[in-house]
Write an enzyme that holds these catalytic residues in place. Structure first.
Site, PDB file in Angstrom:
ATOM      1  N   ASP A 514       0.856  -1.185   0.000  1.00 24.72           N
ATOM      2  CA  ASP A 514       0.000   0.000   0.000  1.00 24.72           C
ATOM      3  C   ASP A 514       0.893   1.236   0.000  1.00 24.72           C
ATOM      4  OD1 ASP A 514      -2.292   1.527   0.117  1.00 24.72           O
ATOM      5  OD2 ASP A 514      -2.801   1.016   2.182  1.00 24.72           O
ATOM      6  N   GLU A 517       2.698   5.002  -3.954  1.00 22.99           N
ATOM      7  CA  GLU A 517       2.656   5.943  -5.090  1.00 22.99           C
ATOM      8  C   GLU A 517       3.990   6.663  -5.353  1.00 22.99           C
ATOM      9  OE1 GLU A 517      -0.958   4.571  -3.891  1.00 22.99           O
ATOM     10  OE2 GLU A 517       0.249   5.865  -2.618  1.00 22.99           O
ATOM     11  N   ASP A 590      -9.140   3.793  -2.150  1.00 25.12           N
ATOM     12  CA  ASP A 590      -9.966   4.187  -1.009  1.00 25.12           C
ATOM     13  C   ASP A 590     -11.323   4.727  -1.455  1.00 25.12           C
ATOM     14  OD1 ASP A 590      -7.792   3.448   0.443  1.00 25.12           O
ATOM     15  OD2 ASP A 590      -7.130   5.475   0.910  1.00 25.12           O
TER      16      ASP A 590
END
Length: 923
Positions: A514, A517, A590
Site C-alpha cells: 500500500d 505511489e 480508497d
C-alpha cells in the site's frame, strides 16, 4: 510554539488519529492551470509552434533513423522558453505482432547538449523486445514529395511526411488512415539546458512547496488522432461513470480538466472525475465499427491527456469518425507504440506482447478475501475466522493492515497483540486458508529498527535535492524510502521476505503493498518531491508513476525467492504502471460506502482490464463509511464477479463481517459468495486465458460484440469471459432495471434458466437474492457446486457443466486445471479440456498440446452433473462412450443450494473423469 515544533505536533496528531483522514480536497492537488507544462501546451493552437522536418533519413539495424530539424520558425507563445533548438534524433521500428515504435530523443552528440541524459523507463518492456522488431526493408520507399512509407503486418503501412514532420498509419490497400501523429502540428519538445535565459525562473511553487527544477523545463507534448473511432478508452486510473473517455476540450465543453496520470494517495476520491488516482497506464484504445487501434507512451513522468471534441480545431467543419487527443508529459522522451489491431482483442494482445501478459495467480487468490484496517489481535482473527465457518460462508484469505506491526515497522509483529504469528497462520492453513500482511515502502527512521539501519548504512534510500536521505512523513512518522529504481536495492528488498528475515512468516503468508505511489503526508500533493534524486541521477519527476511498479516488482520477486522459485507469488499493490500485470493484483483504492462508488467500480475495473490489469477489483462495501445493509448486499452480489474479490473497511467504520446485518442479509451475502465459489473453475480458466493471451476476465460488452453500437459506452453491465453477462443494481430500493443483451442469440437467466432474446433491452424485475446475470447461448461453463470452508478444500470435488444451447443447438467451453500453486504448469503440468456440444453429443477432448513439457498433472475429479439449457424436453436418456453406459435425463435444479427447484434438463452422475476423452450422446 516554533513552526518546526508545530509541524511536528500536527503530523503526530495525524499519525495517531486515523479520524483525521479526510475526504478528497481539491486544493491539495494541482490542476492544469497550476501545472506550467500543461497550461503551456493547452494554450497552443494547431500549427502555431515551430514545425520540424525530417532530415538525413537512413536505415540501420532494422530501423529507420533520421534527424528532426527546425523548419521555418513560427511565432512562439509568449510564455514559452525560446532557446536555440538543437536537432532531435528519430527512430522508427516495427515489432511483431502489429506495433510501430516511435522514439524521439535529444542528439547527445551535439557539443551544446547537456551531459545529463533524459530518462528512459527501464524494465517495463519485456526483455526480448529488441529481438522482436524488424523492418520490411525491401518495401521501404521515399518519393519526391518528401514521403517515406514502409509496410506493417496485417496489411497496414506507415507513412512519414518529411516537412512538416508527421506520421500516419493507414491501410495499405485503400490508404485509409488509422492513426496519425502530429497531424495538427502540436509536437513540442522542450530540450534540456544548462543555463536559464535572462529573467527566466525555473522553480515552481505549489502551496508551501517549491520544486527547484534544476534542469529546467523539459516537457513534451504532441497530438495523436484515432481515425474511424467512435470512442476511445483506457489511460487509467480515474473514477469515471463513463466507460468511454469523455471529451475534455472543444465545442460544447465549457471547462474540464485533462485526464491526469500522476500516482496519488487520494482519500475518498470523487466518483466522477478526470483527476489522477493511484496508478497510471498511458495506453489508449479506440474502437469503432470499422476498426480498432491503440497508442502507448512509455513515460513515467506526470502526464495530462486531452480528449478533443469534434470541431475543436475547426468548429465549422468537425471531422466525423475521428478522435483527436493531446498528450502532455513533464519530462522523459518520446518512446511510443502504435497498435494497428485490426480488432480490439488484437490491440490488447499487441500491447501486452510488449509489456507482458498478466501473472497466473495461485488458485486461492481467486476466492474471497476478508480485510479490515485492522483486525485487532490473534483472538480477533480467530473469532472472524470462526464466524465464517459458523455461518457457512467460504473465504480464502484474511488480511492484516498496519496495526499488526511493531510501531509501523514492516516485517515485524506487535508482540503483545500477535504473540504467536506462526501459530495463527497455521490455524488458518489447516483449513486451507491464507493470510496477507501489509508491507509499505516508508521505512521508519529509527536506529533501533534493523531494516532502517541496514538501508542507511548501505545508502539505499532515495535522496533529497541536497543529496541527503530523503525524510518524509507517513504512518510511522519520519520515514525514508528505498530507491527501487536500483536493481541492487530491489534484490536487497526481495531478500527481506525470506523466513529468516521476516520472523513469524510462513509459506501461507502473502503480501500487500500500500502507499507506494509513494505517499508522503508532508510532500507536495501528498507525494515525494519531484526534485528528489534516484539511482543514476534520475529525478523523481522522471519516474514518479513507476515507483510503485518497481516496489511491487521487488516484493513479488521476494515471495518467489522465498519459495525457492517453486510457488507463485501473491502481492496486491495500490500503485501501478504499465507492466504491473506481470507481478500481481491491484485494487481501485480508497472508495466510499455509497451507491455512486458501487456504480463507478464497473467502468474502473473494465478500463483496468483493457489496459492489462486483469487481476483487479474494488473494496466490497466501500472503504470509507458505513454501508447500509442493502448497499452491502448489492456490492457482494456485484463483487462476486470482480476478478479480485475482497471486502475491506476503514479503521473508523463499524464492523461489517457478513453476519452482522441480520439473518436475512447474512443469507443474501452467503448466496453471493457461493455464486463466486461455484464459478471458481470458470474464473481460473479465464485467468489462464489472460496469462497467455492477455484478454481481460471482466470485459466490456463491446469486446465480445464489437459491431454492436449499443454496447460501446455501456459501463453498467459487463461480460465475465465470453459466456457470462452481469448487470449491477446501483440504486437503493430498485424494483427493476433495464438490461441490454447484445447479439442475435438468446441469453439464459442464471436465476431460473429462462431464455431471453438477444439484441434488445429487457426490463428485468429485481430480486433481493441476486443481480441480473445471464449465460450466453452457445457456451459451456464449468462449475463446482459443493461448498467448503475454502477453495483449497474444494480441489477434489466433482464438477458441473452448464450447457447453454444456441439456435443451432450447439455450444462450447473450456476447463483449465493445474496444481493451483506452483510454476510446474509452465513445464506442462496442467490439464486443459475442451467441451463441444453439437448434433446432440457432448464431446470432451484435450486442448493442450501433447508432450508440451516434462511435468505432468493428473486429476481424479469427475463430472457429477450436466445441465442443458435449451434442450428439447423430449430427451429422456443419454449414452456415455466409451462404455456404452446409459443414464437418465431428468428435470433438475440449476444449483445444489437448499430450496432450489427443478427447472432444467439434467444428466445426473454421468461420473466421467474430467481428465479423459469421452462422449455423451443424447437420445
Amino acid at each position: 510554539m516554533s513552526p518546526p515544533l508545530l509541524t511536528l505536533l500536527l503530523f503526530s496528531l495525524l499519525l495517531t488519529s486515523p479520524t483525521s483522514t479526510s475526504a478528497w480536497k481539491k486544493e491539495e492537488f494541482r490542476d492544469c492551470n497550476q501545472t506550467p507544462f500543461c497550461k503551456r501546451a493547452r494554450t497552443r493552437t494547431p500549427h502555431s509552434i515551430p514545425s520540424l522536418s525530417v532530415s538525413s533519413l537512413f536505415l540501420s539495424d532494422g530501423a529507420i533513423s533520421a534527424r528532426l530539424l527546425p523548419s521555418q520558425p513560427l511565432e512562439s507563445p509568449s510564455d514559452a522558453p525560446s532557446p536555440t533548438p538543437r536537432a532531435l534524433i528519430l527512430r522508427l521500428s516495427v515489432y511483431t505482432p502489429g506495433a510501430l515504435r516511435l522514439e524521439i530523443d535529444e542528439d547527445y552528440s551535439d557539443p551544446t547538449a547537456p551531459s545529463h541524459r533524459r530518462f528512459r523507463v527501464p524494465d517495463v518492456l519485456l526483455p526480448d523486445i529488441d529481438d522482436r522488431h524488424k523492418l520490411y526493408l525491401p518495401r521501404v520507399s521515399s518519393d519526391s514529395a518528401g514521403v517515406t512509407s514502409f509496410y506493417l503486418p496485417y496489411g497496414f503501412e506507415a507513412v512519414v511526411h518529411h516537412d512538416p514532420f508527421q506520421i500516419q498509419v493507414r491501410r495499405a490497400s485503400n490508404k485509409e488512415p488509422i492513426l496519425s501523429f502530429n497531424s495538427h502540428g502540436l509536437f513540442d519538445f522542450e530540450q534540456l539546458r544548462t543555463n536559464k535565459s535572462d529573467g527566466e525562473e525555473w522553480e515552481e511553487r505549489f502551496r508551501s512547496h517549491t520544486d527547484t527544477r534544476p534542469r529546467g523545463p523539459q516537457s513534451i507534448s504532441f497530438d495523436v488522432s484515432f481515425h474511424g473511432a467512435d470512442f476511445v478508452y483506457g489511460i487509467p486510473e480515474h473514477a469515471s461513470t463513463s466507460l468511454a473517455l469523455r471529451p475534455t476540450r472543444g465545442p460544447g465543453i465549457d471547462f474540464s480538466e485533462p485526464y491526469r496520470l500522476f500516482n496519488l494517495d487520494v482519500f475518498e476520491f470523487l466518483h466522477d472525475s478526470p483527476f489522477g488516482l493511484y496508478g497510471s497506464i498511458p495506453f489508449m484504445l479506440s474502437h469503432g465499427t470499422k476498426s480498432s487501434s491503440g497508442f502507448f507512451w512509455l513515460n513515467a513522468a506526470e502526464m495530462q491527456i486531452d480528449v478533443l471534441a469534434p470541431g475543436w480545431d475547426d468548429p465549422a467543419n468537425p471531422s466525423p469518425n475521428r478522435i483527436d487527443t493531446l498528450w502532455m508529459a513533464e519530462a522523459g522522451v518520446v518512446d511510443a507504440f502504435f497498435f494497428v489491431g485490426p480488432e480490439t482483442k488484437d490491440v490488447v494482445g499487441q500491447y501486452l506482447s510488449l509489456t507482458g501478459t498478466p501473472i497466473m495467480p495461485q488458485h486461492f487468490a481467486v476466492g474471497y478475501h476478508q480485510c479490515r484496517w485492522n483486525y485487532r489481535d490473534e483472538e480477533d482473527v480467530d473469532t472472524v475466522d470462526a464466524g465464517f465457518d459458523s455461518h457457512d460462508i467460504p473465504y480464502d484469505v484474511l488480511w492484516l493492515d498496519i496495526e499488526h506491526t511493531d510501531g509501523k515497522r514492516y516485517f515485524t509483529w506487535d508482540k503483545t497483540l500477535f504473540p504467536d504469528p506462526v501459530g495463527m497462520q497455521k490455524k488458518l492453513a489447516a483449513k486451507g486458508r491464507h493470510m496477507v500482511t501489509i508491507v509499505d515502502p516508508h521505512m521508519k527512521r529509527d536506529d533501533s529498527y534493523w531494516l532502517h539501519k541496514e538501508a542507511t548504512e548501505k545508502g539505499y534510500y532515495v535522496k533529497d535535492s541536497s543529496g541527503r536521505d530523503f525524510d518524509g512523513w507517513c504512518w510511522p512518522g519520519s520515514s525514508s524510502y528505498p530507491d527501487m529504481l536500483n536493481p541492487e536495492i530491489r534484490e536487497w528488498w526481495s531478500e527481506k521476505f525470506s523466513f529468516e528475515n521476516y520472523k513469524g512468516s510462513t509459506p501461507s503468508l502473502f503480501t500487500w503493498n500500500d502507499m507506494n505511489e509513494p505517499s508522503v503526508f508532508n510532500g507536495p500533493e501528498l507525494t515525494m518531491p519531484r526534485d528528489a534524486v534516484h539511482y543514476g541521477d534520475v529525478e523523481h519527476r522522471e519516474l514518479h508513476n513507476a515507483y510503485g511498479y518497481y516496489f511491487h516488482m521487488a516484493s513479488s520477486e521476494g515471495l518467489v525467492k522465498r519459495g525457492e522459485r517453486k510457488d507463485r507469488p501473491f502481492v496486491l499493490s495500490r500503485a501501478f504502471f504499465a507492466g504491473t500485470q506481470r507481478y500481481g493484483a491491484i485494487w481501485t483504492g480508497d472508495n466510499s460506502a455509497d451507491w455512486d462508488h458501487l456504480k463507478v467500480s464497473v467502468p474502473m475495473i473494465l478500463t483496468l482490464g483493457l489496459t492489462g490489469m486483469t487481476f483487479s477489483g474494488a473494496d466490497v462495501g466501500g472503504f470509507f463509511g458505513n454501508p447500509e445493509p442493502e448497499l452491502l448486499v448489492r456490492w457482494y452480489q456485484l463483487g462476486a464477479f470482480y476478478p479480485f474479490f475482497r471486502g475491506h473497511a476503514h479503521l473508523d467504520t463499524k464492523r461489517r463481517e457478513p453476519w452482522l446485518f441480520g439473518e436475512r442479509n447474512t443469507a443474501l451475502i452467503r448466496e453471493a459468495v457461493h455464486v463466486r465459489y461455484s464459478l471458481l473453475p470458470y474464473f481460473y480458466t479465464l485467468f489462464r486465458e489472460a496469462s497467455t493471451s492477455g484478454l481481460p476476465i471482466m470485459r466490456p460488452l463491446w469486446l465480445e460484440f464489437p459491431q454492436d453500437k449499443e454496447t460501446f459506452n455501456n459501463g453498467e453491465a459487463f461480460m465475465v469471459g465470453p459466456a457470462l453477462l452481469a448487470q449491477g443494481v446501483y440504486q437503493a430500493g430498485e424494483k427493476s432495471v433495464s438490461v441490454y443483451l447484445p447479439g442475435t442469440e438468446s441469453w439464459y437467466y442464471l436465476r431460473n434458466g429462462a431464455a431471453y432474446k438477444g439484441g434488445v433491452s429487457h426490463k428485468m424485475e429485481v430480486f433481493e437474492d441476486s443481480i441480473p446475470s445471464f449465460q450466453k447461448a452457445g457456451t459451456i461453463i464449468p462449475r463446482k457446486d459443493r461448498f467448503r470452508r475454502s477453495s483449497t478444500q474444494m480441489v477434489n470435488d466433482p464438477y458441473t457443466l452448464v450447457i447453454a444451447l444456441n439456435s443451432s443447438n450447439s455450444a462450447e467451453g473450456e476447463l483449465y486445471l493445474d496444481d493451483g500453486k506452483s510454476f510446474e504448469y509452465e513445464e506442462g503440468a496442467f490439464m486443459h479440456r475442451r467441451f463441444v456440444f453439437s448434433d446432440n453429443k457432448l464431446v470432451s477432448t484435450n486442448k493442450a498440446r501433447i508432450n508440451v513439457g516434462k511435468k505432468k498433472f493428473s486429476s481424479e475429479c469427475v463430472i457429477e452433473r450436466v445441465i442443458i439449457l435449451g434442450l428439447s424436453a423430449n430427451a429422456k436418456k443419454a449414452v456415455i462412450e466409451p462404455g456404452n453406459i446409459e443414464v437418465d435425463i431428468e428435470l433438475g435444479p440449476l444449483s445444489l443450494r437448499p430450496g432450489s427447484s427443478p427447472v432444467a434438463l439434467t444428466i445426473r452422475k454421468p461420473n466421467v473423469h474430467v481428465a479423459d476423452d469421452w462422449t455423451i450422446r443424447i437420445l
